[in-house]
Design an enzyme around this catalytic site. Sequence first.
Site, PDB file in Angstrom:
ATOM      1  N   HIS A   1      43.537  -4.854  22.747  1.00  0.00           N
ATOM      2  CA  HIS A   1      44.562  -5.763  23.243  1.00  0.00           C
ATOM      3  C   HIS A   1      44.632  -6.880  22.209  1.00  0.00           C
ATOM      4  CE1 HIS A   1      43.090  -4.107  27.184  1.00  0.00           C
ATOM      5  NE2 HIS A   1      44.377  -3.862  27.231  1.00  0.00           N
TER       6      HIS A   1
ATOM      7  N   ASP B   1      41.797  -9.046  22.708  1.00  0.00           N
ATOM      8  CA  ASP B   1      40.466  -8.499  22.369  1.00  0.00           C
ATOM      9  C   ASP B   1      40.162  -8.893  20.918  1.00  0.00           C
ATOM     10  OD1 ASP B   1      39.923  -7.078  24.775  1.00  0.00           O
ATOM     11  OD2 ASP B   1      41.184  -5.420  24.100  1.00  0.00           O
TER      12      ASP B   1
HETATM   13  C1  XLS Z   1      46.278   1.152  31.267  1.00  0.00           C
HETATM   14  C2  XLS Z   1      46.154   0.658  29.884  1.00  0.00           C
HETATM   15  C3  XLS Z   1      45.082  -0.300  29.791  1.00  0.00           C
HETATM   16  C4  XLS Z   1      44.914  -0.955  28.484  1.00  0.00           C
HETATM   17  C5  XLS Z   1      45.908  -0.672  27.399  1.00  0.00           C
HETATM   18  O1  XLS Z   1      45.860   2.299  31.523  1.00  0.00           O
HETATM   19  O2  XLS Z   1      45.804   1.694  28.998  1.00  0.00           O
HETATM   20  O3  XLS Z   1      43.904   0.380  30.112  1.00  0.00           O
HETATM   21  O4  XLS Z   1      44.995  -2.266  28.843  1.00  0.00           O
HETATM   22  O5  XLS Z   1      46.996  -1.482  27.540  1.00  0.00           O
END
Ligand code: XLS
Length: 344
Positions: free
Chosen positions: A48, A51
Amino acid sequence: MTKFKFSVGPWNVHEGADSYGPATRKTIPIEEKFKKFAELGFSAVQFHDDDAVPNINDYTEEEIKEKAREMKQKLDKYGLKAEFVAPRLWMDPHTQDGGFMSISQEDRDYAMWRAYRSIDIAHELGTDLIVLWLAREGTLCAESKSPVWATKMLIEAINKMLEYDPKIRVCIEPKPNEPIDRSICGTIGHVMAISAATIDPSRVGGNLESAHAILAGLDPAHEIGFALAMGKLMTVHLNDQNGIRYDQDKSFGVENLRAAFNQVKVLKENNYGSHGEYVGLDVKAMRTTRDEDSYKHLENSLNIFKALEEKVERFDYDFQKKCVENRDFESLEMYVMNLLMGLA
Ligand code: XLS
Ligand code: MG
């Protein structure tokens, strides 16, 4: 045949808190997670935006780029790549009513700010891929926003990202609900339609998550096949799900082994990965899992995937051809079950 490469996000190793109870495990520093990911054989890390740059709101655009460069050095230390960067548009107060589709212009502007910063961070981490999991893009009250207007806002937001950077690729990860009540872009089919409506469909594709397809009442392998047929499967989030209930992000294959076999089979048969795509996991340990077992669900998912890959490699395509010619699907189905049970 391309050898599969695997990726994982730091959120896959988490403290076990859920909507009904607090954490059950200690927090593990991200660099310790990178070390373990590399030891387990992962090639890349999913991020993210926050992150890569925690407390992202507190920094200028230049400071964000600098912190992303510092994160890149951590990745390099363990020989890991960055697979993608996903703007986290579901935690900040500005995203309470969604981001791109919020009724508030100020909130939509904030969502675009996070999307642009994700692109900046992606550049510094060495990836051209942005993933949009549209967590709160939709309605909690059906009459609160027009689905026509909301869909157009999503297309407009993606177009702005494509204009912001001529190389960036945008990958939508569809999910039919949760935390949103009614999602605007709930399946890979919706993603393909959105892609076609943007200013550059060649740079807009999908991330199929096994559990999200199951939540939509669809078959993950067929959803993967649909995106592959369109040439728009940019990554996958493999996991599992015990039917249509809350998103469980279970270890790959532990609930629906035959469905998992067919996901591996459709990826392998279509040479997935030959353009650098990763097999991404999105799995979470059970809340009851102890600190010392914080990575077992990742190991289990990798081991199940590789065991199923070996069964795909042994699959008897001549027998399949004979059964199909004779329309003897009973024998074909029993062959698959015997293969999975270790009897063929
Ligand atoms: C939902 C998404 C989440 C992560 C990626 O499944 O994959 O897990 O935040 O955006
Ligand atoms: Mg996911």
